[in-house]
Design an enzyme around this catalytic site. Structure first.
Site, short mmCIF file in Angstrom:
data_model
loop_
_atom_site.label_atom_id
_atom_site.label_comp_id
_atom_site.label_asym_id
_atom_site.label_seq_id
_atom_site.Cartn_x
_atom_site.Cartn_y
_atom_site.Cartn_z
CB SER A 97 -0.89 0.02 1.24
OG SER A 97 -1.38 1.33 1.43
CG HIS A 107 -3.73 -1.89 -1.22
ND1 HIS A 107 -4.76 -2.78 -1.39
CD2 HIS A 107 -4.12 -1.06 -0.22
CE1 HIS A 107 -5.74 -2.51 -0.54
NE2 HIS A 107 -5.37 -1.46 0.18
CG ASP A 128 -5.19 2.07 1.24
OD1 ASP A 128 -6.06 1.19 1.23
OD2 ASP A 128 -4.01 1.86 1.59
CG MET A 143 -8.66 6.68 2.81
SD MET A 143 -7.55 6.90 4.20
CE MET A 143 -6.79 5.28 4.27
CG HIS A 177 -9.17 -0.62 0.25
ND1 HIS A 177 -8.48 -0.68 1.45
CD2 HIS A 177 -10.49 -0.71 0.58
CE1 HIS A 177 -9.34 -0.80 2.44
NE2 HIS A 177 -10.57 -0.82 1.95
CG MET A 206 -11.41 2.56 2.86
SD MET A 206 -9.78 2.65 3.62
CE MET A 206 -8.77 2.70 2.15
CG MET A 235 -11.05 -3.29 6.20
SD MET A 235 -9.60 -2.80 5.24
CE MET A 235 -8.69 -1.78 6.41
N GLY A 240 -0.21 2.10 9.50
CA GLY A 240 0.59 1.98 10.72
C GLY A 240 -0.16 1.65 11.98
CG ASP A 296 -5.67 -3.02 3.83
OD1 ASP A 296 -4.60 -2.61 4.31
OD2 ASP A 296 -6.39 -2.34 3.07
C1 DX5 Z 1 -6.02 1.37 6.03
C2 DX5 Z 1 -5.58 1.04 4.62
C3 DX5 Z 1 -4.41 0.17 4.53
C4 DX5 Z 1 -3.17 0.70 5.14
C5 DX5 Z 1 -2.33 -0.47 5.56
O1 DX5 Z 1 -7.21 2.08 5.99
O2 DX5 Z 1 -6.64 0.40 3.93
O3 DX5 Z 1 -4.18 -0.27 3.20
O4 DX5 Z 1 -2.47 1.55 4.30
O5 DX5 Z 1 -1.26 0.04 6.19
P1 DX5 Z 1 -0.38 -0.72 7.27
O6 DX5 Z 1 0.22 -1.92 6.57
O7 DX5 Z 1 0.63 0.33 7.58
O8 DX5 Z 1 -1.24 -1.09 8.43
ZN ZN Z 2 -6.27 -0.66 1.95
#
Ligand code: DX5
Ligand code: ZN
Length: 217
Positions: free
Chosen positions: A8, A33, A35, A37, A66, A68, A137, A145, A175
């Site tokens: 990601s 990946h 993300d 948002m 992905h 969100m 999730m 993180g 994820d």
């Molecule tokens: C969270 C994201 C993830 C995130 C994963 O909302 O969907 O893809 O970036 O990050 P780590 O591996 O740092 O938990």
């Molecule tokens: Zn994600």
């Protein structure tokens, strides 16, 4: 099946995005990946179409997008045009989920559906025949993180049983909070796709970390 690793880029260096994508091109990563948002479905805003289009131009790997976002249905075609190869929507964000995943597939993408940590796996029982991937999730969506939520182990087991019972051809992706301490156990539990953000991008050797996540020794 050998498991896939989908880094990601949420915690990548966006000032040097081209360099980061080229680093992933030269790594053993299977997908990239992304993300997305919107500040409504999750309490954070990431990036949108111009960034995806730029990544698509540089990337030699499939884009695993992905969403969100609150109103995913409105933008399915636009994400295809921007370069998505796999498109995952959240269960709650699509009122007519069967219609949504049918549209995703009709546009030539693989369709994924994501479950939040509080969503039971049986919510997806009747959509499994129509999708290519479920995303479990393992943190609350919104930030990179975070710490892996332990209840996820039960959900992975239940989801795998549900898929295997009917012999569906559906990948299990996880994820959030994936690192070198839990990756092997996740794959042994039946996970097919590991999304990994912080562990890769905070590493002093991201390509070596991706290789270790593929090898799992
Ligand atoms: C969270 C994201 C993830 C995130 C994963 O909302 O969907 O893809 O970036 O990050 P780590 O591996 O740092 O938990
Ligand atoms: Zn994600």
């Amino acid at each position: 099946m050998n498991h896939l690793v989908s880094p990601s880029i949420l915690t990548a260096d966006f000032g040097n995005l081209e360099k980061e994508i080229k680093m992933l091109n030269g790594s053993l990563a299977d997908w990239i990946h992304l993300d997305i948002m919107d500040g409504v479905y999750v309490p954070n805003i990431s990036f949108g179409f111009p960034v995806i289009e730029k990544v698509k131009m540089i990337s030699s790997k499939p884009l695993d997008v992905h969403l969100m976002i609150a109103d995913a249905d409105r933008y399915i075609k636009r994400f295809r045009e921007a370069g998505a190869d796999i498109l995952t929507v959240h269960y709650e964000s699509c009122i007519h989920l069967n219609r949504t995943v049918t549209e995703i597939r009709s546009l030539g993408m693989k369709a994924g559906v994501a479950l939040n940590p509080h969503n039971p796996v049986w919510l997806l029982k009747n959509i499994l025949p129509y999708i290519d991937m479920v995303l479990i999730m393992t943190v609350n969506p919104g930030y990179g993180g975070q710490i892996f939520i332990e209840e996820s182990w039960n959900k992975i087991k239940e989801m795998k049983e549900m898929i295997d019972e009917k012999g569906y051809n559906v990948l299990i992706q996880v994820d959030g909070g994936v690192d070198l301490s839990n990756a092997r156990k996740l794959v042994e539990a039946g996970v097919n796709v590991l999304v990994v953000g912080n562990t890769v991008f905070s590493s002093s050797d991201p390509q070596g970390t991706i290789a270790a996540l593929k090898r799992l020794d």
